[in-house]
Design a protein around this motif. Structure first.
Motif, mmCIF file in Angstrom:
data_model
loop_
_atom_site.group_PDB
_atom_site.id
_atom_site.type_symbol
_atom_site.label_atom_id
_atom_site.label_comp_id
_atom_site.label_asym_id
_atom_site.label_seq_id
_atom_site.Cartn_x
_atom_site.Cartn_y
_atom_site.Cartn_z
ATOM 1 N N ALA A 21 0.844 -0.808 -0.491
ATOM 2 C CA ALA A 21 -0.346 -0.291 -0.396
ATOM 3 C C ALA A 21 0.606 1.318 0.356
ATOM 4 N N ARG A 22 2.271 0.411 -0.773
ATOM 5 C CA ARG A 22 2.889 1.938 -0.002
ATOM 6 C C ARG A 22 2.359 3.634 -1.087
ATOM 7 N N ASN A 23 2.314 4.538 -0.529
ATOM 8 C CA ASN A 23 2.368 5.721 -0.791
ATOM 9 C C ASN A 23 0.406 6.222 -1.211
ATOM 10 N N ALA A 24 -0.221 5.652 -0.829
ATOM 11 C CA ALA A 24 -1.658 5.465 -1.328
ATOM 12 C C ALA A 24 -2.405 6.674 -0.444
ATOM 13 N N GLY A 25 -1.222 7.242 0.392
ATOM 14 C CA GLY A 25 -1.817 8.782 0.750
ATOM 15 C C GLY A 25 -3.124 8.825 1.518
ATOM 16 N N TRP A 26 -3.478 10.181 1.690
ATOM 17 C CA TRP A 26 -4.378 10.500 2.946
ATOM 18 C C TRP A 26 -4.869 10.041 3.267
#
Length: 264
Positions: free
Chosen positions: A35-40
């Motif tokens: 899920a790396r960089n899946a965001g806010w």
């Protein structure tokens, strides 16, 4: 409800809250995570679902405060402080257990992230050690955000004010919409409402400080970060640690005062 029920319920519920909430932060942050960089958006909804799961689990035992600011707000509303220390003890212990479980679940990812030269810098071990010392001196290490919050702009009064404002919204929602028939914790519908409020606070007010809005959620995992044998982990930013404790407690007290004046 008995003191033992309260302590057990708050410990289990807060552990689940931090396991799932800290878990989504780890999933988004660590380099070897799917899920790396899946965001806010992933973080805010992850924390909202964490609240929902934790509250439904703990409510039958303790009423599922899971937050010292909520406990203080309810105590001020009712004028009943006798179980407050039991609630707080369970919440801090549960938060520490939840943070430790995040470390276990993401053990390999933490190691891969904190030994990656793109993260810690430098071509060799000596440079890596220097980077770690520099991170310690600066405050927050490279994975502290998995465990606890920190400001994007470090202005103490604004950071405290942001936490106060967010917590007022949360505790007012608990006091006006969330309490069960006994008035001592969250009910079934209230849990859903409060979970959605947490998502809303994250989306609208989470940008400046990461929206701790819960002293146990921040302090317990920060202690665990300081204790864990993470390589190149850097500092735990103790210079900031008072903000997500003091701000939410003030916010909870103000929310209770507003409730007693306007709604009681």
């Amino acid at each position: 409800m008995s003191s033992s029920d309260i302590f057990i319920g708050e410990t289990i519920g807060t552990a689940i809250l931090i396991l799932l909430g800290g878990g989504v932060c780890a999933a988004v942050t660590l380099k070897a995570s799917k899920a790396r960089n899946a965001g806010w958006l992933a973080i805010t909804f992850g924390w909202g679902f964490a609240v929902l799961t934790a509250v439904y689990t703990a409510a039958p035992l303790s009423g599922a405060h899971l937050n010292p600011a909520v406990t203080v707000g309810i105590a001020i509303k009712d004028g009943d402080w006798k179980n407050v220390p039991v609630y707080l003890a369970g919440q801090i212990l549960g938060a520490m257990i939840g943070a430790a479980l995040v470390w276990i679940a993401y053990y390999g990812q933490f190691h891969a992230h904190l030994t990656d030269r793109e993260v810690v810098g430098g071509p060799g071990a000596q440079d890596t050690a220097v980077k770690a010392v520099e991170a310690q001196e600066k405050g927050a290490g490279p994975v502290l955000g998995v465990f606890s919050t920190g400001p994007e702009v470090r202005v103490a009064w604004q950071n405290v004010a942001t936490e106060i404002i967010g917590t007022i919204v949360l505790v007012l929602a608990v006091l006006t919409q969330g309490l069960n028939d006994n008035g001592n914790g969250l009910g079934t519908l209230g849990a859903l409402i409060v979970a959605l409020v947490v998502v809303s606070i994250g989306l609208s007010l989470g940008g400046p400080t990461g929206y701790a809005i819960n002293p146990a959620r921040d302090l317990g995992p920060r202690i665990v970060h300081a204790l864990l044998p993470l390589p190149n982990k850097g500092g735990s930013d103790w210079g900031y640690a008072w903000v997500p404790v003091v701000g939410p407690l003030i916010g909870g007290a103000i929310a209770a005062g507003i409730y007693n004046v306007a709604f009681a």
